[in-house]
Design a protein around this motif. Structure first.
Motif, PDB file in Angstrom:
ATOM      1  N   ALA A 134       7.607  -3.919 -34.456  1.00 47.45           N
ATOM      2  CA  ALA A 134       6.774  -2.424 -33.827  1.00 47.45           C
ATOM      3  C   ALA A 134       7.761  -1.691 -33.198  1.00 47.45           C
ATOM      4  CB  ALA A 134       5.529  -3.000 -33.061  1.00 47.45           C
ATOM      5  N   ALA A 135       8.992  -1.986 -32.879  1.00 50.16           N
ATOM      6  CA  ALA A 135       9.922  -1.255 -32.136  1.00 50.16           C
ATOM      7  C   ALA A 135       9.635   0.343 -31.868  1.00 50.16           C
ATOM      8  CB  ALA A 135      11.250  -1.675 -32.063  1.00 50.16           C
ATOM      9  N   PRO A 136       9.632   0.848 -33.136  1.00 52.63           N
ATOM     10  CA  PRO A 136       9.491   2.292 -33.489  1.00 52.63           C
ATOM     11  C   PRO A 136       8.397   2.840 -32.569  1.00 52.63           C
ATOM     12  CG  PRO A 136       9.916   1.656 -35.471  1.00 52.63           C
ATOM     13  CD  PRO A 136       9.672   0.188 -34.742  1.00 52.63           C
ATOM     14  N   TRP A 137       7.502   2.085 -32.268  1.00 52.69           N
ATOM     15  CA  TRP A 137       5.872   2.430 -31.750  1.00 52.69           C
ATOM     16  C   TRP A 137       5.696   2.172 -30.304  1.00 52.69           C
ATOM     17  CZ3 TRP A 137       6.228   0.448 -36.518  1.00 52.69           C
ATOM     18  CH2 TRP A 137       5.992   1.072 -37.566  1.00 52.69           C
ATOM     19  N   ILE A 138       6.523   0.927 -29.951  1.00 57.27           N
ATOM     20  CA  ILE A 138       6.304   0.612 -28.478  1.00 57.27           C
ATOM     21  C   ILE A 138       7.393   0.894 -27.737  1.00 57.27           C
ATOM     22  CG2 ILE A 138       4.766  -1.407 -29.399  1.00 57.27           C
ATOM     23  CD1 ILE A 138       7.122  -3.462 -29.112  1.00 57.27           C
ATOM     24  N   ALA A 139       8.678   1.328 -28.438  1.00 59.44           N
ATOM     25  CA  ALA A 139       9.900   1.442 -27.575  1.00 59.44           C
ATOM     26  C   ALA A 139       9.516   2.872 -26.579  1.00 59.44           C
ATOM     27  CB  ALA A 139      11.047   1.738 -28.497  1.00 59.44           C
ATOM     28  N   PRO A 140       9.679   2.823 -25.498  1.00 54.27           N
ATOM     29  CA  PRO A 140       9.401   4.163 -24.718  1.00 54.27           C
ATOM     30  C   PRO A 140      10.390   5.361 -24.996  1.00 54.27           C
ATOM     31  CG  PRO A 140      10.407   2.383 -23.282  1.00 54.27           C
ATOM     32  CD  PRO A 140      10.153   1.528 -24.544  1.00 54.27           C
ATOM     33  N   HIS A 141      11.576   5.051 -25.369  1.00 48.00           N
ATOM     34  CA  HIS A 141      12.543   6.124 -25.427  1.00 48.00           C
ATOM     35  C   HIS A 141      13.232   5.946 -26.793  1.00 48.00           C
ATOM     36  CE1 HIS A 141      12.213   7.031 -21.197  1.00 48.00           C
ATOM     37  NE2 HIS A 141      12.254   5.762 -20.892  1.00 48.00           N
ATOM     38  N   ASP A 142      13.902   6.861 -27.180  1.00 46.46           N
ATOM     39  CA  ASP A 142      14.801   6.935 -28.130  1.00 46.46           C
ATOM     40  C   ASP A 142      15.929   6.005 -27.997  1.00 46.46           C
ATOM     41  OD1 ASP A 142      16.447   7.324 -30.659  1.00 46.46           O
ATOM     42  OD2 ASP A 142      16.223   9.533 -30.632  1.00 46.46           O
ATOM     43  N   PRO A 143      16.292   4.972 -28.958  1.00 49.49           N
ATOM     44  CA  PRO A 143      17.570   4.212 -28.552  1.00 49.49           C
ATOM     45  C   PRO A 143      18.730   4.712 -28.766  1.00 49.49           C
ATOM     46  CG  PRO A 143      16.600   3.627 -30.861  1.00 49.49           C
ATOM     47  CD  PRO A 143      15.604   4.681 -30.084  1.00 49.49           C
ATOM     48  N   PHE A 144      19.018   6.030 -29.368  1.00 51.44           N
ATOM     49  CA  PHE A 144      20.167   6.718 -29.468  1.00 51.44           C
ATOM     50  C   PHE A 144      20.163   7.947 -28.655  1.00 51.44           C
ATOM     51  CE2 PHE A 144      18.793   4.875 -33.677  1.00 51.44           C
ATOM     52  CZ  PHE A 144      19.959   4.313 -34.158  1.00 51.44           C
ATOM     53  N   GLU A 145      19.177   8.292 -27.853  1.00 51.61           N
ATOM     54  CA  GLU A 145      19.400   9.449 -26.767  1.00 51.61           C
ATOM     55  C   GLU A 145      19.912   8.938 -25.662  1.00 51.61           C
ATOM     56  OE1 GLU A 145      16.130  12.380 -24.534  1.00 51.61           O
ATOM     57  OE2 GLU A 145      15.254  10.667 -25.664  1.00 51.61           O
ATOM     58  N   MET A 146      21.166   9.972 -25.445  1.00 48.10           N
ATOM     59  CA  MET A 146      22.027   9.782 -24.317  1.00 48.10           C
ATOM     60  C   MET A 146      21.403  10.806 -23.182  1.00 48.10           C
ATOM     61  SD  MET A 146      25.591   9.677 -25.941  1.00 48.10           S
ATOM     62  CE  MET A 146      25.810   8.409 -27.372  1.00 48.10           C
ATOM     63  N   ASN A 147      21.687  10.212 -22.038  1.00 43.66           N
ATOM     64  CA  ASN A 147      21.113  11.190 -20.848  1.00 43.66           C
ATOM     65  C   ASN A 147      22.113  10.840 -19.580  1.00 43.66           C
ATOM     66  OD1 ASN A 147      20.130  12.495 -18.699  1.00 43.66           O
ATOM     67  ND2 ASN A 147      17.929  11.491 -18.977  1.00 43.66           N
ATOM     68  N   VAL A 148      23.182  11.768 -19.423  1.00 45.42           N
ATOM     69  CA  VAL A 148      24.099  11.291 -18.566  1.00 45.42           C
ATOM     70  C   VAL A 148      23.804  11.415 -17.047  1.00 45.42           C
ATOM     71  CG1 VAL A 148      26.136  12.040 -20.123  1.00 45.42           C
ATOM     72  CG2 VAL A 148      24.834  13.686 -18.592  1.00 45.42           C
ATOM     73  N   VAL A 149      22.450  11.988 -16.770  1.00 44.04           N
ATOM     74  CA  VAL A 149      22.121  12.073 -15.560  1.00 44.04           C
ATOM     75  C   VAL A 149      21.630  10.829 -15.057  1.00 44.04           C
ATOM     76  CG1 VAL A 149      20.301  13.016 -14.021  1.00 44.04           C
ATOM     77  CG2 VAL A 149      21.359  14.456 -15.787  1.00 44.04           C
ATOM     78  N   ASP A 150      20.957   9.903 -15.956  1.00 42.08           N
ATOM     79  CA  ASP A 150      20.642   8.634 -15.958  1.00 42.08           C
ATOM     80  C   ASP A 150      21.444   7.540 -16.363  1.00 42.08           C
ATOM     81  OD1 ASP A 150      18.248   9.592 -14.596  1.00 42.08           O
ATOM     82  OD2 ASP A 150      17.306   9.851 -16.811  1.00 42.08           O
ATOM     83  N   ARG A 151      22.621   7.640 -16.087  1.00 39.94           N
ATOM     84  CA  ARG A 151      23.716   6.665 -16.371  1.00 39.94           C
ATOM     85  C   ARG A 151      23.395   5.411 -15.254  1.00 39.94           C
ATOM     86  NH1 ARG A 151      28.476   7.354 -15.262  1.00 39.94           N
ATOM     87  NH2 ARG A 151      29.521   6.256 -16.753  1.00 39.94           N
ATOM     88  N   LEU A 152      23.407   3.863 -15.959  1.00 41.39           N
ATOM     89  CA  LEU A 152      23.508   2.947 -15.228  1.00 41.39           C
ATOM     90  C   LEU A 152      22.290   2.722 -14.388  1.00 41.39           C
ATOM     91  CD1 LEU A 152      27.473   2.422 -14.736  1.00 41.39           C
ATOM     92  CD2 LEU A 152      26.084   1.380 -16.588  1.00 41.39           C
TER      93      LEU A 152
END
Length: 291
Positions: free
Chosen positions: A44-62
């Motif tokens: 059920a990962a595609p439906w319960i995962a809150p974000h795209d696992p491939f989406e990068m966001n340099v502002v929210d690093r670590l």
């Protein structure tokens, strides 16, 4: 003349039901429940995962774990929770595929080696040669010669597991082949395919089920080893080994990068092994008589 009184005959003792066995051996229940929870979360990962696992966001690093990111983020700003759930899909697929493939191939070779004495000498020497090579080294060698992909990983892990299944099936067939009912079936002209299907193969089901669980757990671990070493699944594929390998560079400042994938990996392997141990006890006929 009075009727002769016949002695009472005790009713045959019925075999214990499945529910009673689960109560006597709670390990299969614990392992099955834990494994089911992990399987459901992965599927059920595609439906319960809150974000795209491939989406990068340099502002929210670590970013550490919090309300926005349950397990935090990695060095590229990707959500660890979403990547961990999707990584479970990869590990689960590889574990099940390796278990099915190695069991099917090992069953075929083991039956032939156990029943035909001439083939036994040749096939078992080949299996002994494969078992002499450490499985992880053989998998690394195969992966280094080919292009990284999930299917290549499955083949690389399956090959070292086949000899173990062959030896198990061969031992069962050698034992069953000497039974009186097998000799009687052969004497009345029963053909080999029917003999295998009706008498020999059913005796291999229980040990093969238990062995398949151990193979699945081992395959999940070996895939993580290979991915951690950089010779497993492609880097763009989110797997537990890849996530841990990427996070090890930042373990001192962002320990969550390897903590949560490692917990899921440990729970997956633990649940499969616990289920296998419980099934081994349940399917053992000597223990079943004591219930």
């Amino acid at each position: 003349m009075s009727a002769t009184t016949l002695p009472a005959v005790a009713a045959p003792r019925s075999r214990p039901g499945l529910l009673r066995r689960f109560r006597r051996y709670p390990l299969p229940s614990i392992g099955a429940i834990l494994l089911l929870a992990l399987v459901v979360s992965a599927l059920a990962a595609p439906w319960i995962a809150p974000h795209d696992p491939f989406e990068m966001n340099v502002v929210d690093r670590l970013v550490p774990p919090g309300a926005d990111y349950t397990f935090g983020t990695d060095a590229y700003g990707r959500d660890i929770f979403s990547r961990t759930l999707h990584g479970g899909r990869v590990s689960l697929f590889i574990g099940v595929s390796v278990a099915i493939a190695s069991t099917a191939i090992g069953l075929l070779i083991g039956v032939v080696a156990g029943y035909f004495r001439m083939a036994d000498a040749i096939l078992m020497r080949v299996m002994d040669g494969l078992m002499a090579i450490p499985g992880i080294l053989l998998a690394i060698a195969l992966m280094s010669l080919t292009r990284a992909s999930i299917w290549v990983v499955i083949v690389a892990i399956t090959i070292p597991e086949v000899p173990r299944v062959v030896r198990l099936v061969r031992a069962v067939v050698l034992t069953v082949r000497e039974q009186v009912y097998i000799e009687a079936a052969t004497a009345i002209g029963t053909r080999f395919p029917r003999l295998m299907w009706r008498h020999i193969l059913p005796n291999t089901v229980a040990p093969l089920i238990v062995q398949a669980t151990y193979i699945a757990a081992s395959a999940v671990l070996v895939e993580s080893y290979l991915s951690f070493l950089g010779v497993g699944t492609p880097p763009e594929v989110p797997s537990w080994g890849n996530i841990i390998a990427e996070g090890r560079l930042y373990v001192q400042i962002a320990f969550w990068n390897i903590l949560f994938p490692s917990i899921f990996l440990a729970l997956m392997v633990l649940s499969i092994n616990v289920l296998g141990d419980g099934l081994r006890d349940m399917l053992d006929p000597r223990l079943a008589r004591r219930l």
